[in-house]
Design a protein around this motif. Structure first.
Motif, PDB file in Angstrom:
ATOM      1  N   THR A 276       4.756  -3.569  -3.551  1.00 38.98           N
ATOM      2  CA  THR A 276       4.500  -2.444  -2.644  1.00 38.98           C
ATOM      3  C   THR A 276       5.793  -1.995  -1.976  1.00 38.98           C
ATOM      4  O   THR A 276       6.026  -0.786  -1.800  1.00 38.98           O
ATOM      5  CB  THR A 276       3.470  -2.851  -1.574  1.00 38.98           C
ATOM      6  N   ARG A 277       6.657  -2.946  -1.621  1.00 40.14           N
ATOM      7  CA  ARG A 277       7.964  -2.610  -1.025  1.00 40.14           C
ATOM      8  C   ARG A 277       8.773  -1.737  -1.971  1.00 40.14           C
ATOM      9  O   ARG A 277       9.385  -0.750  -1.563  1.00 40.14           O
ATOM     10  CB  ARG A 277       8.714  -3.898  -0.703  1.00 40.14           C
ATOM     11  N   ALA A 278       8.777  -2.100  -3.250  1.00 39.19           N
ATOM     12  CA  ALA A 278       9.557  -1.348  -4.235  1.00 39.19           C
ATOM     13  C   ALA A 278       9.031   0.080  -4.390  1.00 39.19           C
ATOM     14  O   ALA A 278       9.807   1.055  -4.381  1.00 39.19           O
ATOM     15  CB  ALA A 278       9.538  -2.076  -5.572  1.00 39.19           C
ATOM     16  N   SER A 279       7.710   0.223  -4.517  1.00 38.56           N
ATOM     17  CA  SER A 279       7.147   1.559  -4.714  1.00 38.56           C
ATOM     18  C   SER A 279       7.270   2.411  -3.456  1.00 38.56           C
ATOM     19  O   SER A 279       7.546   3.615  -3.533  1.00 38.56           O
ATOM     20  CB  SER A 279       5.683   1.460  -5.155  1.00 38.56           C
ATOM     21  N   PHE A 280       7.104   1.800  -2.290  1.00 42.20           N
ATOM     22  CA  PHE A 280       7.226   2.537  -1.031  1.00 42.20           C
ATOM     23  C   PHE A 280       8.672   2.991  -0.827  1.00 42.20           C
ATOM     24  O   PHE A 280       8.920   4.140  -0.423  1.00 42.20           O
ATOM     25  CB  PHE A 280       6.767   1.648   0.127  1.00 42.20           C
ATOM     26  N   SER A 281       9.633   2.112  -1.094  1.00 41.06           N
ATOM     27  CA  SER A 281      11.040   2.473  -0.936  1.00 41.06           C
ATOM     28  C   SER A 281      11.401   3.627  -1.870  1.00 41.06           C
ATOM     29  O   SER A 281      12.126   4.561  -1.484  1.00 41.06           O
ATOM     30  CB  SER A 281      11.935   1.266  -1.226  1.00 41.06           C
ATOM     31  N   LEU A 282      10.902   3.560  -3.099  1.00 37.03           N
ATOM     32  CA  LEU A 282      11.166   4.627  -4.072  1.00 37.03           C
ATOM     33  C   LEU A 282      10.612   5.962  -3.578  1.00 37.03           C
ATOM     34  O   LEU A 282      11.272   7.005  -3.676  1.00 37.03           O
ATOM     35  CB  LEU A 282      10.548   4.251  -5.414  1.00 37.03           C
ATOM     36  N   ALA A 283       9.402   5.929  -3.016  1.00 35.91           N
ATOM     37  CA  ALA A 283       8.781   7.162  -2.529  1.00 35.91           C
ATOM     38  C   ALA A 283       9.543   7.727  -1.331  1.00 35.91           C
ATOM     39  O   ALA A 283       9.714   8.951  -1.217  1.00 35.91           O
ATOM     40  CB  ALA A 283       7.324   6.893  -2.158  1.00 35.91           C
ATOM     41  N   LEU A 284      10.004   6.858  -0.440  1.00 32.80           N
ATOM     42  CA  LEU A 284      10.785   7.330   0.702  1.00 32.80           C
ATOM     43  C   LEU A 284      12.074   7.996   0.238  1.00 32.80           C
ATOM     44  O   LEU A 284      12.442   9.078   0.727  1.00 32.80           O
ATOM     45  CB  LEU A 284      11.114   6.167   1.641  1.00 32.80           C
ATOM     46  N   ARG A 285      12.770   7.356  -0.692  1.00 28.93           N
ATOM     47  CA  ARG A 285      14.029   7.935  -1.174  1.00 28.93           C
ATOM     48  C   ARG A 285      13.786   9.288  -1.833  1.00 28.93           C
ATOM     49  O   ARG A 285      14.580  10.229  -1.670  1.00 28.93           O
ATOM     50  CB  ARG A 285      14.699   6.971  -2.151  1.00 28.93           C
ATOM     51  N   ALA A 286      12.690   9.402  -2.564  1.00 31.45           N
ATOM     52  CA  ALA A 286      12.362  10.678  -3.207  1.00 31.45           C
ATOM     53  C   ALA A 286      12.100  11.769  -2.176  1.00 31.45           C
ATOM     54  O   ALA A 286      12.305  12.966  -2.457  1.00 31.45           O
ATOM     55  CB  ALA A 286      11.146  10.505  -4.114  1.00 31.45           C
ATOM     56  N   ALA A 287      11.659  11.356  -0.982  1.00 31.67           N
ATOM     57  CA  ALA A 287      11.378  12.321   0.088  1.00 31.67           C
ATOM     58  C   ALA A 287      12.590  12.577   0.972  1.00 31.67           C
ATOM     59  O   ALA A 287      12.480  13.263   1.992  1.00 31.67           O
ATOM     60  CB  ALA A 287      10.211  11.813   0.942  1.00 31.67           C
ATOM     61  N   GLY A 288      13.747  12.012   0.589  1.00 29.09           N
ATOM     62  CA  GLY A 288      14.973  12.295   1.331  1.00 29.09           C
ATOM     63  C   GLY A 288      15.373  11.266   2.368  1.00 29.09           C
ATOM     64  O   GLY A 288      16.343  11.474   3.098  1.00 29.09           O
ATOM     65  N   MET A 349       0.573   6.187   5.025  1.00 21.67           N
ATOM     66  CA  MET A 349       1.730   6.504   5.860  1.00 21.67           C
ATOM     67  C   MET A 349       2.585   7.596   5.236  1.00 21.67           C
ATOM     68  O   MET A 349       3.068   8.493   5.937  1.00 21.67           O
ATOM     69  CB  MET A 349       2.580   5.262   6.089  1.00 21.67           C
ATOM     70  N   LEU A 350       2.769   7.537   3.929  1.00 22.05           N
ATOM     71  CA  LEU A 350       3.555   8.568   3.258  1.00 22.05           C
ATOM     72  C   LEU A 350       2.911   9.948   3.419  1.00 22.05           C
ATOM     73  O   LEU A 350       3.606  10.947   3.657  1.00 22.05           O
ATOM     74  CB  LEU A 350       3.704   8.229   1.773  1.00 22.05           C
TER      75      LEU A 350
END
Length: 358
Positions: A276-288, A349-350
């Motif tokens: 979950t940490r990996a996928s959440f971090s990836l999504a945050l980076r994609a959002a800037g 949260m995203l």
């Protein structure tokens, strides 16, 4: 009457350690601010709760945490005499300051780090030398060792708090071998790392090494308050002399033994959090967002440049039932530390964050 006249001056000046906000009971919220485990503890723990007898409450607990120390020693490949248990690792940090640093003693810590190390130093009137992390928040262990030339101790959280950055066991070992100071490694988050870089095994070789562990994180026992410290017999004996008579209650000892016995459950939960940490971090980076590569059960991240500031965003998230951690401290003002919850919580949260930043 001025009641503060009874308080020692250095205590009166002390800024207490402030944990994350405690939401009111009964509220349905996402608690992503205290690095708690999002999943239940082992079924072994729940069974232990059901099997409690009145004798466990009626009688005093084992003053040394005997059965738990034996279990920890067997699990980590050390003797029971090389382990001490306490009321959370926070109590053990206080004991370490009291036993080994004390009035006027000097301790070296990186900055930023777990704020309790500063708080404990102030409580015991110890001096603190802060060694700033590099611009990318990595820690220069050689600089730590150099700063400790006349210090009694170095404290280091690995993986780091609040960054989540991981030092290799080789880096930690070089640090411990390069200094005569006591080196305390707080491994509260080690079970969430992609690779195990624990240095507990080195207590057999290094007389100046202490390693802290907790049951609050990977074992989901934050409410039970169980911590442990590993070190050479001489260091553990020093701590034993000043610990409380009964530092760990009988219930917490029983629950920790049950949790430790179910390693498959712990590993499954840790792996779920890693994914979950990996996928959440990836999504945050994609959002800037800028996201540090955490190896803990949390991420330290910076909202996009065009967004509202981190403090305001934290307040707006709380209004939407999502609690995250904002630190009003140098180098952290523009960042949020977000604990990793369930995949559903992180997806929610995203969605909410995207709406707030739109």
């Amino acid at each position: 009457m001025n009641l503060t006249q009874y308080t020692l001056p250095h205590i009166e000046r002390l800024q207490p350690y402030i944990p994350g906000t405690q939401p009111a009971s009964g509220l349905t919220v996402a608690r992503l601010h205290q690095n708690e485990h999002p999943y239940p503890p082992s079924p072994f723990v729940l069974q232990a709760l059901q099997d409690l007898g009145s004798e466990l409450i009626r009688c005093y607990p084992h003053s040394q945490g005997g059965e738990l120390r034996e279990a920890l020693g067997a699990h980590y490949g050390v003797s029971a005499e090389q382990v001490l248990c306490g009321n959370g690792s926070s109590e053990l940090i206080q004991l370490i300051y009291r036993a080994f640093i004390g009035l006027g003693g000097k301790a070296v810590i990186p900055y930023p780090t777990f704020a309790l190390y500063d708080n404990a130093a102030a409580a015991w009137q110890s001096e603190v030398v802060r060694v700033a992390a590099r611009p990318d928040f990595t820690i220069d262990t050689e600089e730590l060792a150099a700063a400790a030339c006349d210090a009694r101790a170095i404290f280091l959280v690995n993986p780091g708090a609040p960054t989540g950055l991981l030092l290799s066991a080789e880096q930690v070992e070089r640090l411990a071998r390069s200094t005569s100071a006591l080196v305390i490694i707080d491994e509260a988050y080690m079970d969430f790392a992609d690779s195990d870089q624990s240095v507990i095994r080195l207590i057999h070789e290094l007389p100046n090494l202490l390693v802290l562990r907790t049951f609050s994180k990977a074992y989901a026992l934050a409410g039970a308050r169980v911590g442990c410290v590993f070190g050479g017999r001489a260091l553990i004996r020093g701590l034993e002399k000043i610990k409380g008579v009964y530092p760990l209650n009988a219930l917490s000892q029983r629950l920790a033994i049950a949790a430790l016995a179910d390693q498959p459950h712990m590993r499954r939960g840790a792996e779920e959090i890693r994914q979950t940490r990996a996928s959440f971090s990836l999504a945050l980076r994609a959002a800037g967002w800028a996201v540090l590569p955490s190896q803990g059960n949390f991420v330290l991240c910076t909202p996009p440049p065009q967004a509202v500031n981190a403090a305001t965003l934290a307040e707006r998230l709380e209004q939407n039932g999502i609690y995250v951690r904002h630190f009003r401290a140098d180098r952290l003002e523009d960042k949020l530390r977000i604990s990793i919850g369930t995949s559903e919580q992180m997806e929610h949260m995203l969605v909410v964050t995207s709406r707030l930043l739109a």
